[in-house]
Design a protein around this motif. Structure first.
Motif, PDB file in Angstrom:
ATOM      1  N   PRO A  86      39.546  70.015  55.219  1.00  0.00           N
ATOM      2  CA  PRO A  86      39.177  70.146  56.631  1.00  0.00           C
ATOM      3  C   PRO A  86      38.046  69.220  57.074  1.00  0.00           C
ATOM      4  N   VAL A  87      36.925  69.218  56.354  1.00  0.00           N
ATOM      5  CA  VAL A  87      35.764  68.438  56.788  1.00  0.00           C
ATOM      6  C   VAL A  87      35.575  67.244  55.868  1.00  0.00           C
ATOM      7  N   LEU A  88      35.570  66.051  56.459  1.00  0.00           N
ATOM      8  CA  LEU A  88      35.424  64.812  55.699  1.00  0.00           C
ATOM      9  C   LEU A  88      34.260  64.025  56.287  1.00  0.00           C
ATOM     10  N   HIS A  89      33.307  63.664  55.419  1.00  0.00           N
ATOM     11  CA  HIS A  89      32.077  63.037  55.913  1.00  0.00           C
ATOM     12  C   HIS A  89      31.605  61.965  54.939  1.00  0.00           C
ATOM     13  N   GLY A  90      31.498  60.739  55.414  1.00  0.00           N
ATOM     14  CA  GLY A  90      30.953  59.655  54.614  1.00  0.00           C
ATOM     15  C   GLY A  90      29.445  59.611  54.744  1.00  0.00           C
ATOM     16  N   VAL A  91      28.726  59.804  53.644  1.00  0.00           N
ATOM     17  CA  VAL A  91      27.271  59.965  53.702  1.00  0.00           C
ATOM     18  C   VAL A  91      26.498  58.775  53.145  1.00  0.00           C
TER      19      VAL A  91
ATOM     20  N   PHE B 295      32.623  64.846  50.631  1.00  0.00           N
ATOM     21  CA  PHE B 295      31.510  63.960  50.935  1.00  0.00           C
ATOM     22  C   PHE B 295      31.688  62.661  50.160  1.00  0.00           C
ATOM     23  N   LEU B 296      31.508  61.548  50.861  1.00  0.00           N
ATOM     24  CA  LEU B 296      31.686  60.234  50.236  1.00  0.00           C
ATOM     25  C   LEU B 296      30.363  59.486  50.232  1.00  0.00           C
ATOM     26  N   GLY B 297      29.798  59.314  49.039  1.00  0.00           N
ATOM     27  CA  GLY B 297      28.567  58.546  48.879  1.00  0.00           C
ATOM     28  C   GLY B 297      28.898  57.101  48.567  1.00  0.00           C
ATOM     29  N   ILE B 298      29.586  56.455  49.480  1.00  0.00           N
ATOM     30  CA  ILE B 298      30.085  55.093  49.311  1.00  0.00           C
ATOM     31  C   ILE B 298      29.601  54.266  50.494  1.00  0.00           C
ATOM     32  N   THR B 299      29.320  53.002  50.260  1.00  0.00           N
ATOM     33  CA  THR B 299      28.818  52.148  51.320  1.00  0.00           C
ATOM     34  C   THR B 299      29.910  51.796  52.329  1.00  0.00           C
ATOM     35  N   SER B 300      29.465  51.408  53.513  1.00  0.00           N
ATOM     36  CA  SER B 300      30.394  50.906  54.538  1.00  0.00           C
ATOM     37  C   SER B 300      30.783  49.461  54.208  1.00  0.00           C
ATOM     38  N   PRO B 301      32.002  49.028  54.510  1.00  0.00           N
ATOM     39  CA  PRO B 301      33.030  49.801  55.216  1.00  0.00           C
ATOM     40  C   PRO B 301      33.999  50.520  54.278  1.00  0.00           C
ATOM     41  N   LYS B 302      33.712  50.523  52.946  1.00  0.00           N
ATOM     42  CA  LYS B 302      34.666  51.095  52.000  1.00  0.00           C
ATOM     43  C   LYS B 302      34.946  52.558  52.297  1.00  0.00           C
TER      44      LYS B 302
ATOM     45  N   GLY C  92      25.628  78.947  46.137  1.00  0.00           N
ATOM     46  CA  GLY C  92      26.866  79.501  46.663  1.00  0.00           C
ATOM     47  C   GLY C  92      27.942  78.461  46.910  1.00  0.00           C
ATOM     48  N   ALA C  93      27.555  77.178  46.936  1.00  0.00           N
ATOM     49  CA  ALA C  93      28.523  76.100  47.138  1.00  0.00           C
ATOM     50  C   ALA C  93      29.260  75.836  45.832  1.00  0.00           C
ATOM     51  N   ARG C  94      30.557  75.660  45.901  1.00  0.00           N
ATOM     52  CA  ARG C  94      31.361  75.429  44.699  1.00  0.00           C
ATOM     53  C   ARG C  94      31.796  73.964  44.642  1.00  0.00           C
ATOM     54  N   VAL C  95      31.277  73.242  43.654  1.00  0.00           N
ATOM     55  CA  VAL C  95      31.684  71.852  43.458  1.00  0.00           C
ATOM     56  C   VAL C  95      32.980  71.862  42.653  1.00  0.00           C
ATOM     57  N   VAL C  96      34.092  71.576  43.322  1.00  0.00           N
ATOM     58  CA  VAL C  96      35.404  71.689  42.681  1.00  0.00           C
ATOM     59  C   VAL C  96      35.914  70.343  42.148  1.00  0.00           C
ATOM     60  N   GLY C  97      35.122  69.299  42.314  1.00  0.00           N
ATOM     61  CA  GLY C  97      35.516  68.006  41.769  1.00  0.00           C
ATOM     62  C   GLY C  97      34.524  66.933  42.137  1.00  0.00           C
ATOM     63  N   SER C  98      34.479  65.889  41.332  1.00  0.00           N
ATOM     64  CA  SER C  98      33.603  64.756  41.621  1.00  0.00           C
ATOM     65  C   SER C  98      34.162  63.512  40.945  1.00  0.00           C
ATOM     66  N   ARG C  99      33.814  62.367  41.523  1.00  0.00           N
ATOM     67  CA  ARG C  99      34.286  61.094  40.979  1.00  0.00           C
ATOM     68  C   ARG C  99      33.338  60.006  41.462  1.00  0.00           C
TER      69      ARG C  99
ATOM     70  N   VAL D 150      33.301  72.101  47.707  1.00  0.00           N
ATOM     71  CA  VAL D 150      33.032  70.715  48.070  1.00  0.00           C
ATOM     72  C   VAL D 150      33.516  69.772  46.969  1.00  0.00           C
ATOM     73  N   TYR D 151      33.872  68.565  47.395  1.00  0.00           N
ATOM     74  CA  TYR D 151      34.246  67.495  46.469  1.00  0.00           C
ATOM     75  C   TYR D 151      33.316  66.327  46.751  1.00  0.00           C
ATOM     76  N   LEU D 152      32.810  65.697  45.685  1.00  0.00           N
ATOM     77  CA  LEU D 152      31.853  64.597  45.799  1.00  0.00           C
ATOM     78  C   LEU D 152      32.489  63.317  45.289  1.00  0.00           C
ATOM     79  N   LEU D 153      32.502  62.300  46.132  1.00  0.00           N
ATOM     80  CA  LEU D 153      33.095  61.021  45.759  1.00  0.00           C
ATOM     81  C   LEU D 153      32.096  59.917  46.058  1.00  0.00           C
ATOM     82  N   GLY D 154      31.657  59.210  45.006  1.00  0.00           N
ATOM     83  CA  GLY D 154      30.761  58.090  45.245  1.00  0.00           C
ATOM     84  C   GLY D 154      29.615  58.008  44.261  1.00  0.00           C
ATOM     85  N   ALA D 155      28.808  56.949  44.423  1.00  0.00           N
ATOM     86  CA  ALA D 155      27.628  56.668  43.607  1.00  0.00           C
ATOM     87  C   ALA D 155      28.009  56.344  42.159  1.00  0.00           C
ATOM     88  N   ARG D 156      26.993  56.135  41.328  1.00  0.00           N
ATOM     89  CA  ARG D 156      27.206  55.901  39.904  1.00  0.00           C
ATOM     90  C   ARG D 156      27.366  57.242  39.192  1.00  0.00           C
TER      91      ARG D 156
END
Length: 261
Positions: free
Chosen positions: A186-191, A164-171, A132-139, A109-115
């Motif tokens: 494959p799987v892209l989800h704005g949370v 996963f994108l922890g960013i507000t709408s509509p960004k 078991g989940a592998r965090v392969v990057g974050s920003r 998984v890659y995590l994008l968002g928040a402080r």
């Protein structure tokens, strides 16, 4: 091979997929196995209001492979408008179930968002709860429009199974609509604010509040001075849209006619 497309409900100029949470996870697993893009979009009352005047948000939702009812108000509107949806599929529930899938199948998984400090806490929580989940990057989510292409390039280089994108709408919708096809994820989800909840920075409403569709009221209770005007405006306008569409089932706004694979 993916399931045949589920029936879609037509409301507010949108096609909303009539899926359960279990269905969404099924589609996600197949997308990862086949390395096919599954761009997940969610709508609630606020987003329904905003997409009427925000062309970028509307176009980004058109790019989604699935559009789901994140807000209970959208599910209730479906009952009134005879466009029934099986259940509310909350973005945070999808997030947690996909992390459980990553844990069980050792997906990345890659995590994008928040402080930055929230992101650090989130990574620690994921490592503890979903080993078991592998965090392969974050920003963190504080990047400019000019930096977006570089952020997208970093995500592509990481080779994640899920973003996963922890960013507000509509960004978040605009970022996914612009760069989603280039990320090779494959799987892209704005949370949205789910990063803060899972990291323990903010608290989600108790189950009872969730079941009766009052999660928004719990958030209002936590931050009344910041949110009361927004919720009053959004909720009253949403009710008005439901009444208008009930009277005229030709629909509201421009119909989205694009076929989703």
């Amino acid at each position: 091979m993916l399931k045949p497309a589920a029936p879609a409900r037509q409301m507010f100029g949108l096609k909303i997929d009539a899926l359960t949470l279990d269905d969404v996870i099924w589609y996600s697993r197949r997308a990862i196995e086949n390395r096919q893009r599954l761009l997940i979009g969610v709508v609630n009352a606020a987003k329904v209001i905003n997409l009427r005047t925000d062309a970028s948000l509307r176009e980004s939702l058109m790019e989604c492979d699935l559009v789901l009812a994140d807000g209970q108000s959208v599910v209730w509107a479906g009952v009134v408008l005879k466009q029934r949806l099986p259940e509310r599929v909350a973005g945070i529930d999808i997030f947690q179930e996909l992390l459980a899938l990553a844990d069980a199948e050792h997906r990345s998984v890659y995590l994008l968002g928040a402080r930055a400090e929230v992101l650090e806490k989130l990574v620690a929580v994921i490592n503890q709860r979903y080993p078991g989940a592998r965090v392969v990057g974050s920003r963190d989510g504080y990047f400019t429009e000019d930096e977006s292409a570089g952020v997208a390039a970093k995500i592509r280089e990481a080779g994640a199974d899920m973003l996963f994108l922890g960013i507000t709408s509509p960004k978040k919708e605009i970022f996914l609509g612009t760069y989603g096809s280039q990320l090779d994820v494959p799987v892209l989800h704005g949370v949205g604010g789910s990063f803060d909840v899972l990291a323990g920075v903010t608290q989600r409403a108790p189950q009872l509040w969730q079941r009766v569709g009052m999660e928004w009221a719990y958030r209002l209770k936590q931050e009344p001075s910041r949110l009361w005007r927004r919720y009053l405006n959004t909720n009253s306008r949403f009710v008005g849209l439901v009444v208008q569409e009930y009277r005229n089932r030709g629909g509201i706004g421009r119909k989205i006619t694009k076929e989703r694979s």
